[in-house]
Design an enzyme around this catalytic site. Sequence first.
Site, PDB file in Angstrom:
ATOM      1  N   ASP A 166       1.348  12.893  14.107  1.00  0.00           N
ATOM      2  CA  ASP A 166       1.370  12.871  12.644  1.00  0.00           C
ATOM      3  C   ASP A 166      -0.095  13.234  12.526  1.00  0.00           C
ATOM      4  O   ASP A 166      -0.782  12.513  11.502  1.00  0.00           O
ATOM      5  CB  ASP A 166       1.936  11.804  11.902  1.00  0.00           C
ATOM      6  CG  ASP A 166       2.149  11.750  10.612  1.00  0.00           C
ATOM      7  OD1 ASP A 166       2.130  13.182  10.303  1.00  0.00           O
ATOM      8  OD2 ASP A 166       2.341  10.930   9.768  1.00  0.00           O
ATOM      9  N   ILE A 205       0.700  -1.103  -0.133  1.00  0.00           N
ATOM     10  CA  ILE A 205       0.171  -0.082   0.139  1.00  0.00           C
ATOM     11  C   ILE A 205       0.947   1.399  -0.115  1.00  0.00           C
ATOM     12  O   ILE A 205       0.706   2.260  -0.782  1.00  0.00           O
ATOM     13  CB  ILE A 205      -1.025  -0.119   1.380  1.00  0.00           C
ATOM     14  CG1 ILE A 205      -1.764  -1.269   1.368  1.00  0.00           C
ATOM     15  CG2 ILE A 205      -1.841   1.391   1.141  1.00  0.00           C
ATOM     16  CD1 ILE A 205      -2.535  -1.351   2.647  1.00  0.00           C
ATOM     17  N   LYS A 261      -9.861  -8.867   5.809  1.00  0.00           N
ATOM     18  CA  LYS A 261      -8.877  -7.897   4.952  1.00  0.00           C
ATOM     19  C   LYS A 261      -8.087  -7.257   6.040  1.00  0.00           C
ATOM     20  O   LYS A 261      -8.296  -6.803   7.167  1.00  0.00           O
ATOM     21  CB  LYS A 261      -9.872  -7.165   4.323  1.00  0.00           C
ATOM     22  CG  LYS A 261      -8.962  -6.494   3.023  1.00  0.00           C
ATOM     23  CD  LYS A 261     -10.226  -5.694   2.293  1.00  0.00           C
ATOM     24  CE  LYS A 261      -9.507  -4.605   1.292  1.00  0.00           C
ATOM     25  NZ  LYS A 261     -10.243  -4.174   0.505  1.00  0.00           N
ATOM     26  N   ALA A 312       9.309   5.839   5.324  1.00  0.00           N
ATOM     27  CA  ALA A 312      10.800   5.698   5.302  1.00  0.00           C
ATOM     28  C   ALA A 312      11.015   4.903   6.574  1.00  0.00           C
ATOM     29  O   ALA A 312      12.143   4.226   6.632  1.00  0.00           O
ATOM     30  CB  ALA A 312      11.000   7.097   6.129  1.00  0.00           C
TER      31      ALA A 312
END
Lengths: 334, 223
Positions: free
Chosen positions: B130, B12, B30, B16
């Site tokens: 984030d 996907i 899934k 980093a």
Amino acid sequence: MYCLGIESTADGFGIGIATFEGEILANVVSEYVPERGGIHPREAAQHHSKVVGSVLKEAFERARIRPKDLKAVAFSQGPGLGPCLRTGATAARALAVYLGVPLIGVNHCVAHIEIAKLVTKSQDPVTLYVSGGNTIVAAYEAGRYRAFGETLDIAVGNCLDSFAIEAGLRRQGGLPLGAIVERLAEKGETLIELPYSVKGMDVSFSGLLTAVVQLLRSSHYRLEDLCYSLQETAFSMLAEVTERALAHTEKPEVLLTGGVAANKRLQSMLKAVADEHGAKFCVVPKQYAMDNGAMIAWTGVLAYECGMITPVEKSFVKPKWRLDEVDVRWLGVR
Amino acid sequence: MARSSLKALSLIKKGAEADLLLDDDWHGRKAVLKKRVPKGYRAPQLDEKIRAHRTAHELKLLHRAKELGVPTPAIFLIDVGETTIVMEFVEGKPVKQALEGLSQEERVRLCRRIGELIGRLHEGDLIHGDLTTSNIILTSNGGIVFVDFGLGEFSKELEARGVDLHLMKRALQSTHYQFVEECFNAIIDGYKEVVGDDVAKEVLKKVNEIERRGRYVSERVRK
């Protein structure tokens, strides 16, 4: 057409002369070496003012040009130690006014990037700039070199130097303290756990320094192992944030510049990062890694060509001038 | 195990630090595999420690968020040896994409709810680290799920909260500039609801202070 550059942000006083085509004709550096401990700003500035004349003379001799051949005089306007900056700025103003040529205030950090790009022929890199005073991961974006990550406290070079001083290491045969730590680190065998501090894209070295100095004072560890562990930890942090910036910007090159760029272990780590992302790795050669006048002269040329002149009455030094405050107009179109 | 079987997983995203892989049939579900890959440049001993530590840390954060009433993906499996987290694939759209298709009223309502959830995280001393509109998912049945706590931390500090909200604002500015104000204000309204007016005021003061710091000044002027 020639530009002369004066560098005096910290312990080095340098004068370089560059042609407008990017050839470096002279690059003379006189270093202030403290009797003991770190840099004392005033003593460093006194050293610089003493050597201005002789360094200038030698630069002209090396370049085989006369002062009146100069088209411009550039100087490092910041960031750096106030007293040192003022000495270089004073010399630059005097020379520019005497010769009747434009004065150009250059950002020291931008100059480290530009000289490295010039000599390694890199175009658009993610740059890791590491020295005794600065630790920045930068890349060009919309008119400026943007700081993607940086140190939140002390510079990595400062961390290594402070440790070396604590350990009683002395400079030998012209080798800087960092190089002595590097040599000892090569003989390290055991990796000692030290604080590893990456916060997003930023790094922090003050906790690492405190920890490694405590271990040093405990006398339970070999100095070689401490040097090795310090380097491994500090450089891994730098490699990680560089990798983050590289993954984010997808630039084609990784460029290593600044005084700590001379470290072979750091070079090998960054090369590995570049390889993994299919980027080209470039490292600035030693004579342009440390603070030098050539980088100021060359950046002066770039600025001059874009009309970025500094009027004498506005040529105050800027000890806290950030890399990302500079419009790098020479990189052209937005 | 995390490697489930020999079938190929689709990538996907290659970050980093970690690879995100999609497994369409992980024991009938899934699933997303977040695998922190070894870094050749680090000494192996250090590398293993960092990856193991961050994997465990991220789990703690994901779990704590749930306790605070902030939905995060269900964790299926942790493979410490492989430094891999196997988690639920959240069906839905990142808020980044969803915002465009909403009416103003729906947008404001969504942002308000996001603000409430951020408030709950901060009240529990959890910093996401984030906060972007890509890391908040609007699920197909209208739920909101926060993902990617990889840069998160536990902190009571005002500074950390300020940075978190500032990041959110920056994300809005870069991708949703047409309704930054309305969205951010709605987020703050929701945030206030949870943490109270006084705390919210302090945090907002911090956000303004962070904006004024050198690093972003140029961008403010350029706007």
